[in-house]
Design a protein around this motif. Structure first.
Motif, PDB file in Angstrom:
ATOM      1  N   GLY A 114      -8.728  -1.318 -10.731  1.00 32.86           N
ATOM      2  CA  GLY A 114      -7.934  -2.540 -10.736  1.00 32.86           C
ATOM      3  C   GLY A 114      -6.519  -2.372 -10.215  1.00 32.86           C
ATOM      4  O   GLY A 114      -5.820  -3.355 -10.002  1.00 32.86           O
ATOM      5  N   SER A 115      -6.092  -1.134  -9.974  1.00 30.34           N
ATOM      6  CA  SER A 115      -4.713  -0.901  -9.509  1.00 30.34           C
ATOM      7  C   SER A 115      -4.609  -1.074  -8.002  1.00 30.34           C
ATOM      8  O   SER A 115      -5.585  -0.937  -7.267  1.00 30.34           O
ATOM      9  N   VAL A 116      -3.402  -1.387  -7.549  1.00 29.03           N
ATOM     10  CA  VAL A 116      -3.105  -1.461  -6.124  1.00 29.03           C
ATOM     11  C   VAL A 116      -2.453  -0.137  -5.744  1.00 29.03           C
ATOM     12  O   VAL A 116      -1.506   0.303  -6.397  1.00 29.03           O
ATOM     13  N   GLN A 117      -2.977   0.507  -4.719  1.00 31.48           N
ATOM     14  CA  GLN A 117      -2.498   1.809  -4.268  1.00 31.48           C
ATOM     15  C   GLN A 117      -2.219   1.761  -2.770  1.00 31.48           C
ATOM     16  O   GLN A 117      -2.703   0.865  -2.076  1.00 31.48           O
ATOM     17  N   THR A 118      -1.455   2.724  -2.286  1.00 23.85           N
ATOM     18  CA  THR A 118      -1.178   2.818  -0.856  1.00 23.85           C
ATOM     19  C   THR A 118      -1.825   4.086  -0.313  1.00 23.85           C
ATOM     20  O   THR A 118      -1.562   5.177  -0.807  1.00 23.85           O
ATOM     21  N   TRP A 146      -6.000   7.484  -9.873  1.00 27.03           N
ATOM     22  CA  TRP A 146      -5.796   6.050  -9.753  1.00 27.03           C
ATOM     23  C   TRP A 146      -6.617   5.347 -10.815  1.00 27.03           C
ATOM     24  O   TRP A 146      -7.666   5.822 -11.242  1.00 27.03           O
ATOM     25  N   ILE A 196     -12.269  -3.065 -10.011  1.00 29.55           N
ATOM     26  CA  ILE A 196     -12.142  -2.968 -11.470  1.00 29.55           C
ATOM     27  C   ILE A 196     -13.345  -2.276 -12.112  1.00 29.55           C
ATOM     28  O   ILE A 196     -13.213  -1.634 -13.149  1.00 29.55           O
ATOM     29  N   ASN A 243      -2.332  -0.927   1.962  1.00 30.03           N
ATOM     30  CA  ASN A 243      -2.495  -1.122   0.521  1.00 30.03           C
ATOM     31  C   ASN A 243      -3.946  -1.458   0.224  1.00 30.03           C
ATOM     32  O   ASN A 243      -4.588  -2.197   0.978  1.00 30.03           O
ATOM     33  N   VAL A 244      -4.448  -0.909  -0.870  1.00 31.58           N
ATOM     34  CA  VAL A 244      -5.830  -1.127  -1.289  1.00 31.58           C
ATOM     35  C   VAL A 244      -5.856  -1.450  -2.775  1.00 31.58           C
ATOM     36  O   VAL A 244      -4.976  -1.023  -3.525  1.00 31.58           O
ATOM     37  N   THR A 245      -6.848  -2.225  -3.188  1.00 36.64           N
ATOM     38  CA  THR A 245      -7.073  -2.486  -4.605  1.00 36.64           C
ATOM     39  C   THR A 245      -8.348  -1.778  -5.018  1.00 36.64           C
ATOM     40  O   THR A 245      -9.401  -1.980  -4.411  1.00 36.64           O
ATOM     41  N   LEU A 256     -12.210  -0.914   1.146  1.00 38.96           N
ATOM     42  CA  LEU A 256     -10.991  -1.250   0.410  1.00 38.96           C
ATOM     43  C   LEU A 256     -10.000  -2.029   1.259  1.00 38.96           C
ATOM     44  O   LEU A 256      -9.192  -2.776   0.719  1.00 38.96           O
TER      45      LEU A 256
END
Length: 132
Positions: A45-49, A42, A104, A99-101, A87
């Motif tokens: 700064g990305s949004v992940q599930t 990952w 950065i 969903n988590v960010t 998160l």
């Protein structure tokens, strides 16, 4: 070893030294985390599930709210010297995903884990966070 470290991480986050499992809990719910896996990377700064299996969660626990923490494993990791990154908070455990960010400023390394807390805690396999 890993579970005691995770309990320490939760205690640091909540500002308490008690166990996350209350005395009223007779069933320990530790749903298997299905994502992230060891094969993923990952980006900060990305949004992940984050996903977990829900079949083993008793109906009475499906509406419990959960929290997802970001941590890492290493031989030199000292849970007292570092605060975990929450998160996500206040999602339904029975949903099976949140969903988590990724912050950065998360440094690159290959031994991150996410920990799902609701009634109890469960950790993902190690995965990588790296700048792209």
């Amino acid at each position: 070893m890993i579970f005691s470290t995770l309990v320490s991480l939760l205690a640091l986050t909540l500002g308490t030294t008690s166990s996350p499992i209350g005395p009223q809990s007779l069933i320990v719910v530790t749903p298997h985390i299905t994502s992230p896996t060891e094969a993923v990377s990952w980006a900060p700064g990305s949004v992940q599930t984050v996903t977990w299996e829900t079949k083993s969660i008793p109906t009475a626990y499906k509406n419990n709210t959960g929290m997802i923490l970001l941590g890492h494993l290493s031989e030199t990791y000292d849970s007292k010297g570092e605060r975990p990154h929450p998160l996500a908070n206040h999602f339904m455990i029975g949903d099976g995903h949140a969903n988590v960010t990724i912050p950065i400023d998360t440094p690159s390394r290959s031994d991150y884990i996410v920990v799902l807390f609701g009634d109890s805690g469960n950790a993902s396999p190690k995965f990588m966070i790296a700048k792209k």
